[in-house]
Each structure stands twice: as C-alpha cells, then as structure tokens.
Design a protein around this motif. Sequence first.
Motif, PDB file in Angstrom:
ATOM      1  N   GLN A 154      35.456  96.283  60.975  1.00 19.07           N
ATOM      2  CA  GLN A 154      35.426  95.206  61.684  1.00 19.07           C
ATOM      3  C   GLN A 154      35.268  93.759  61.125  1.00 19.07           C
ATOM      4  O   GLN A 154      34.662  93.654  59.993  1.00 19.07           O
ATOM      5  N   SER A 163      33.497  91.200  61.515  1.00 17.10           N
ATOM      6  CA  SER A 163      32.567  90.792  62.177  1.00 17.10           C
ATOM      7  C   SER A 163      32.013  89.666  61.177  1.00 17.10           C
ATOM      8  O   SER A 163      30.657  89.318  61.627  1.00 17.10           O
ATOM      9  N   GLY A 178      29.714  96.945  49.887  1.00 18.69           N
ATOM     10  CA  GLY A 178      29.546  98.309  50.900  1.00 18.69           C
ATOM     11  C   GLY A 178      30.900  98.416  51.479  1.00 18.69           C
ATOM     12  O   GLY A 178      31.473  99.585  51.254  1.00 18.69           O
ATOM     13  N   ASN A 179      31.467  97.381  51.778  1.00 15.62           N
ATOM     14  CA  ASN A 179      32.933  97.752  52.630  1.00 15.62           C
ATOM     15  C   ASN A 179      33.763  98.170  51.559  1.00 15.62           C
ATOM     16  O   ASN A 179      34.817  99.012  51.770  1.00 15.62           O
ATOM     17  N   LYS A 196      21.477  98.661  66.807  1.00 14.04           N
ATOM     18  CA  LYS A 196      22.182  97.510  67.231  1.00 14.04           C
ATOM     19  C   LYS A 196      21.348  96.803  68.677  1.00 14.04           C
ATOM     20  O   LYS A 196      21.193  95.791  68.770  1.00 14.04           O
ATOM     21  N   GLY A 221      32.531 105.223  55.431  1.00  9.55           N
ATOM     22  CA  GLY A 221      31.378 105.464  54.706  1.00  9.55           C
ATOM     23  C   GLY A 221      30.622 106.478  55.436  1.00  9.55           C
ATOM     24  O   GLY A 221      30.819 106.613  56.426  1.00  9.55           O
ATOM     25  N   ASP A 272      27.542 106.260  57.115  1.00  6.01           N
ATOM     26  CA  ASP A 272      27.134 105.630  58.398  1.00  6.01           C
ATOM     27  C   ASP A 272      28.043 105.993  59.524  1.00  6.01           C
ATOM     28  O   ASP A 272      27.665 105.984  60.466  1.00  6.01           O
ATOM     29  N   GLN A 273      29.414 106.264  59.441  1.00  7.55           N
ATOM     30  CA  GLN A 273      30.259 106.432  60.372  1.00  7.55           C
ATOM     31  C   GLN A 273      30.586 107.715  60.736  1.00  7.55           C
ATOM     32  O   GLN A 273      31.467 108.158  61.602  1.00  7.55           O
ATOM     33  N   THR A 316      29.339 106.012  49.042  1.00  7.34           N
ATOM     34  CA  THR A 316      29.598 106.085  50.454  1.00  7.34           C
ATOM     35  C   THR A 316      28.540 105.527  51.433  1.00  7.34           C
ATOM     36  O   THR A 316      28.560 105.433  52.612  1.00  7.34           O
ATOM     37  N   VAL A 361      26.245 102.390  50.332  1.00  6.09           N
ATOM     38  CA  VAL A 361      25.617 101.239  49.409  1.00  6.09           C
ATOM     39  C   VAL A 361      24.528 100.727  50.086  1.00  6.09           C
ATOM     40  O   VAL A 361      24.537 100.152  51.366  1.00  6.09           O
ATOM     41  N   LYS A 366      21.162 100.044  54.899  1.00 10.19           N
ATOM     42  CA  LYS A 366      22.486  99.850  54.115  1.00 10.19           C
ATOM     43  C   LYS A 366      22.672  98.440  54.237  1.00 10.19           C
ATOM     44  O   LYS A 366      22.367  97.765  54.891  1.00 10.19           O
ATOM     45  N   MET A 367      23.414  98.370  53.216  1.00 14.93           N
ATOM     46  CA  MET A 367      24.184  96.815  52.763  1.00 14.93           C
ATOM     47  C   MET A 367      25.140  96.613  54.153  1.00 14.93           C
ATOM     48  O   MET A 367      25.901  97.202  54.322  1.00 14.93           O
ATOM     49  N   SER A 368      24.938  95.490  54.944  1.00 15.99           N
ATOM     50  CA  SER A 368      25.654  95.001  56.120  1.00 15.99           C
ATOM     51  C   SER A 368      26.164  93.880  56.077  1.00 15.99           C
ATOM     52  O   SER A 368      25.369  92.778  55.720  1.00 15.99           O
ATOM     53  N   LYS A 369      27.295  93.520  56.663  1.00 14.93           N
ATOM     54  CA  LYS A 369      27.689  91.924  56.763  1.00 14.93           C
ATOM     55  C   LYS A 369      27.047  91.221  57.704  1.00 14.93           C
ATOM     56  O   LYS A 369      26.860  89.982  57.591  1.00 14.93           O
ATOM     57  N   SER A 370      26.228  92.113  58.688  1.00 12.65           N
ATOM     58  CA  SER A 370      25.363  91.156  59.628  1.00 12.65           C
ATOM     59  C   SER A 370      24.009  91.133  59.303  1.00 12.65           C
ATOM     60  O   SER A 370      23.214  90.658  60.182  1.00 12.65           O
TER      61      SER A 370
END
Length: 344
Positions: A18, A20, A26-27, A121, A155, A157-158, A193, A195, A204-208
């Motif tokens: 995404q 986003s 992580g990505n 979310k 990763g 999470d999916q 898989t 981070v 988890k490490m997340s961009k948001s």
Amino acid sequence: MTETTKTRFTPRIFSGIQPSGGLTLGNYLGALKRFAALQGGEAETIYCLVDLHAITVWQEPETLRLNIREAAAAFMAAGVDPAQSVLFNQSQVSAHAEMGWLFNTVARVGWMYRMTQFKDKAGKNTENVSLGLLAYPALMAADILTYQATAVPVGEDQKQHLELTRDIAAKFNHDYGVEQFPITEPLIEGVATRVMSLRDGSKKMSKSDPSDASRINLTDSADAIAQKIRKARTDADPLPGTTDGLKDRPEARNLVNIYAALADQTPDQVLSQFEGQGFGAFKPALADLAVTSLEPITKRMNDFMADPAEIDRILGKGAIRADEIATPILERTKEIMGLLRTRP
Ligand code: AQP
C-alpha cells in the motif's frame, strides 16, 4: 502447493504494497527484498502499488499521488526491475476492482469481521470506518487471483488474508464446479517476516504508526537511522549465544533478526558473533549495518524521484502489460458466473 494448482496454472508470483505512507524497513525486509530476489526464476513476477487499498482509510490526494511515485521509486531502488517484472499501480488496471466486486459476492461477511487487521484498524469504531476497510481482503484476493497467481511473497501479518484468498478461490471453484483459480501459496520466508516496532516489541513496525521513532523509513538519513536504533527499546541483559536465550526478550530478538536479515545471516550466526556483549556494543554495529545497507537504496530512490515523469511512464507501461494478463481471466470469470458478454 496443491497438485491441481501445480499442474494447471502457469507459475506466477504476485504481491503488492500500500502506498499509504513512506515505506519502512519492515516493508523492505518482509517484502521488497524478497520481491527482487524472486525475479528471473521460472515464475513471472507481478508487483503492484495497491492504491485502492490505501484509500480504505483517508488519504490526502496530493500526498497519495506523491506516495505512489515514492513507493514505485522504493520498489525499483530495492531491485525490482521493470524489465523483468510487471510493475504498476492497482487503480490503473480496472480488473482489480471488478474482480473485487465479484468476490464480494463470494466471500461471507463473517469472514471479513474475523480479520485481525480489520479489528486492529477499526478498533472500537467498526460502524464508522469505510465499507472498503471491511471488504479489503476480498479486493486483495482479487489482486492475486486476477492473475491466477500461484504464489505470493508477504510478511507474516498477511498470512490470514492469504488464507482468506484461498478460501475465496476454493469456494468459487466449488460453487461453479470449475478450476478457475489456483489455491495460492503464501511465501513467508526468511528471518524478517515480522519486523517489530523499535518502541514496542509486541507491535509490528508499521508505516502508519503515529510514532516516527517506532520505525526506520527508507527515506531516513544516516543520522536518523543511527539515532532511532540507539534509542530503540531493549533490556539490560547481554546477548545470549543462541536464539533460545531470546525467547522472552522480544525487543532484543527483533534487533538480532533485523541484523541477521540485513547481513544475510541466521540469527544464531549473529549471536555467535555478539555473545556476551550488551546493547552498548550491538546497537552501534546494527546502526552501521543498517546505514550501509539502506544508504544506497535511499540514494537510488532519490535519483528515481528526480524524474517523476519516468516513474509515471514505467507504471503506465506496467499497467498495460498487467491488463493484458488480467482481462481474459476476468472475462472468463464473468462468463462462468453467467454474466452475459455480447460486446463486439
Ligand atoms: N513490520 C513488517 N515486517 C515484515 N513485513 C512487513 N510488511 C509490512 N510490515 C512489515 C509487509 O509489507 C508488505 C506490504 O504491506 P502493506 O503496506 O500493504 O500493508 P501492511 O502490512 O499493513 O503494512 P504497514 O506498514 O503496517 O502499512 P499500514 O501502516 O498502512 O497498515 C506485506 O507483504 C507485509 O506483510
């Protein structure tokens, strides 16, 4: 992989990210690095910036446009080569949204409410989030199955969304008595898989994530990376000699895993090198490694971003190629469902 999937479908790898926000370490370790490594094998590789997923939560239009280009730059900087892989943004290929609608009629509402990502979310706000956030996994299944993809690198999470993709494929095949969709294999491989956040080893490490200190962005400067690693939450114990000693130490385990993934080593190899040392020694070594690994990527990203017209051209060309693969599969799916096709 099921026997039918293996024999009936052309090997094809699909995955997406995404746009986003800025992409994170992580990505990179959980997805991009793997995407690049999977090129040139027997399977065709198709990689997508899933902008229709990004808008399931509010995106400022100008920022979204920038994030799509920046994510494309990150893919290419991490080694995704548009000459070897199909690279495009999802909204330029209408088959995704159309197949997503068809799958909305296959998937069950209860399946969607069970998704951990939706629960995380939406939080307590389930009545007020967009309908798209709930339907997200059906669109994700469409992204994958519109190409009859046989494998999807993702990763950890999916994993649940991938299981749902398999359920949708199986239900469609069963309901219509066909073998239209493969039972796609998740490729969740390597030591990175999942981070974790630098501030909280249970997230988890997340961009948001609201805290920028929780993640390393691919656009961070060397100083910012070093500072974030220096400030990363850890414990006071020295590092053990093997991973068994990291069991109840999620923050320590996370930093060791990041080191291992960046160095292409196993966590045990890393620990044999740092056994008995504290974070005062380990963190600077990790910071050096992260900076050396990410600096060339950030530089290449900036080079790509200096020519946005070229990024747009690459994504447009990729979308045409993606469309060529997706449209016949979508058309056949509609035919199977009894949707009359009469256009000359
Ligand atoms: N922390 C992570 N560790 C390993 N892999 C990760 N991925 C994401 N975070 C990590 C993998 O990156 C791919 C793209 O994910 P996405 O951007 O589509 O959505 P996400 O998983 O929800 O990632 P973010 O960063 O947490 O995004 P936001 O904050 O927007 O929700 C996937 O393969 C994912 O597994």
